[in-house]
Write an enzyme that holds these catalytic residues in place. Sequence first.
Site, PDB file in Angstrom:
ATOM      1  N   GLN A 136       0.840  -1.208   0.000  1.00 15.70           N
ATOM      2  CA  GLN A 136       0.000   0.000   0.000  1.00 15.70           C
ATOM      3  C   GLN A 136       0.874   1.258   0.000  1.00 15.70           C
ATOM      4  O   GLN A 136       0.558   2.254   0.645  1.00 15.70           O
ATOM      5  CB  GLN A 136      -0.938  -0.002   1.205  1.00 15.70           C
ATOM      6  CG  GLN A 136      -2.134  -0.927   1.046  1.00 15.70           C
ATOM      7  CD  GLN A 136      -3.019  -0.541  -0.144  1.00 15.70           C
ATOM      8  OE1 GLN A 136      -3.132   0.618  -0.503  1.00 15.70           O
ATOM      9  NE2 GLN A 136      -3.659  -1.526  -0.740  1.00 15.70           N
ATOM     10  N   SER A 137       1.956   1.238  -0.749  1.00 14.13           N
ATOM     11  CA  SER A 137       2.878   2.377  -0.760  1.00 14.13           C
ATOM     12  C   SER A 137       2.290   3.592  -1.483  1.00 14.13           C
ATOM     13  O   SER A 137       1.955   3.515  -2.669  1.00 14.13           O
ATOM     14  CB  SER A 137       4.182   1.963  -1.447  1.00 14.13           C
ATOM     15  OG  SER A 137       4.975   3.091  -1.701  1.00 14.13           O
ATOM     16  N   ASN A 138       2.210   4.693  -0.758  1.00 12.82           N
ATOM     17  CA  ASN A 138       1.817   5.962  -1.393  1.00 12.82           C
ATOM     18  C   ASN A 138       2.937   6.455  -2.289  1.00 12.82           C
ATOM     19  O   ASN A 138       2.695   7.082  -3.316  1.00 12.82           O
ATOM     20  CB  ASN A 138       1.543   7.014  -0.319  1.00 12.82           C
ATOM     21  CG  ASN A 138       0.464   6.572   0.627  1.00 12.82           C
ATOM     22  OD1 ASN A 138      -0.678   6.391   0.226  1.00 12.82           O
ATOM     23  ND2 ASN A 138       0.815   6.379   1.899  1.00 12.82           N
TER      24      ASN A 138
END
Length: 323
Positions: free
Chosen positions: A75-77
Amino acid sequence: MRELPYIREMLPQPTPVQRLERLEGLYGSRVKLLAKRDDLTILPLGGNKTRKLAYLLKDAVDRGANVVLTTGAVQSNHCRQTAAAARMLGMKPVLVLAGEPEEPSGNLLIDRLLDAEIHWSTREKRQEDLEKLYEDYRARGERPYLIPYGGSNPLGASAYAFALRELLEVQNLRPDAIVFASSSGGTQAGLVAGARLLGYDGEIIGISVDEPREVLTERIARLASEVTELLGEPHEIRPGEIRVIDEYAKPGYGVMTDKEKDAILKCARIQGFLVDPVYTGRAMAGLIDMLRDGYFADGSTVLFWHTGGTPAIFAKKYSSKLV
Ligand SMILES: *Cc1c(COP(=O)(O)O)cnc(C)c1O
């Protein structure tokens, strides 16, 4: 402070500052609470990595790159914004994600919409895998550009020295304290370097979302010193000067506890203000506790630097537990 070139279309400035008037009254605190809305930068769904990428990808363009590689969590921004920035400039995005393949939701859904090339890895192996992919692309005659974890090298971090200047000199705001989520340390290093060069003496308080304080203060001090050098006025910044609170990081990266959930619901229901389970919710939990404990003097102004991350709310692992 020396000017550095960046991609202007990626960074229309300044980002808005909002007063959080309804949260101010929590626990009867008497501080003025502001939020700097870097969740509203213009890459899809915003976030703090956009500022760093505006500088990093200018370098990529100048070097004639056609492929952009980086790494992060599922879930890396950072990965989502990097993939979008690559597409904005007509380059191919390649991501090394640490975790298990899962049904796309949240940031991963956007990575898929952007058709980023995704390689699955682990937290331990992702850096090695990233460097190997970089070499593979070179061997194939492509022109890859490698963006480090979190975009946090001196060039990426310098974006937050310029961001502080935007707050102080464009928006004419000089809060007594700035509070935000800290992880790879680039945001905090840039703010600290900027503070030194611009003579800002407010508190810069990073709430660690994963690293222990000793690790993070050491990393940030080194990076902040490198940023001052890059900006043409070298200063030695020592770990003892870096303020990091790590007590919220103890449950582990990306683990939403009652603290984050409570911060998310309080912000939404009291103020109509959205924070996320991984970063800004954790930082806001810290800020709420500081208000409750009377950490800030009456009459002081505290700025919550909203670093983005809201797409994680739509990730299945969190959305199913929020309401
Ligand atoms: C990456 C990130 C941070 C942390 O910034 P660093 O520069 O890596 O310390 C904070 N908030 C959000 C939403 C992020 O994506």
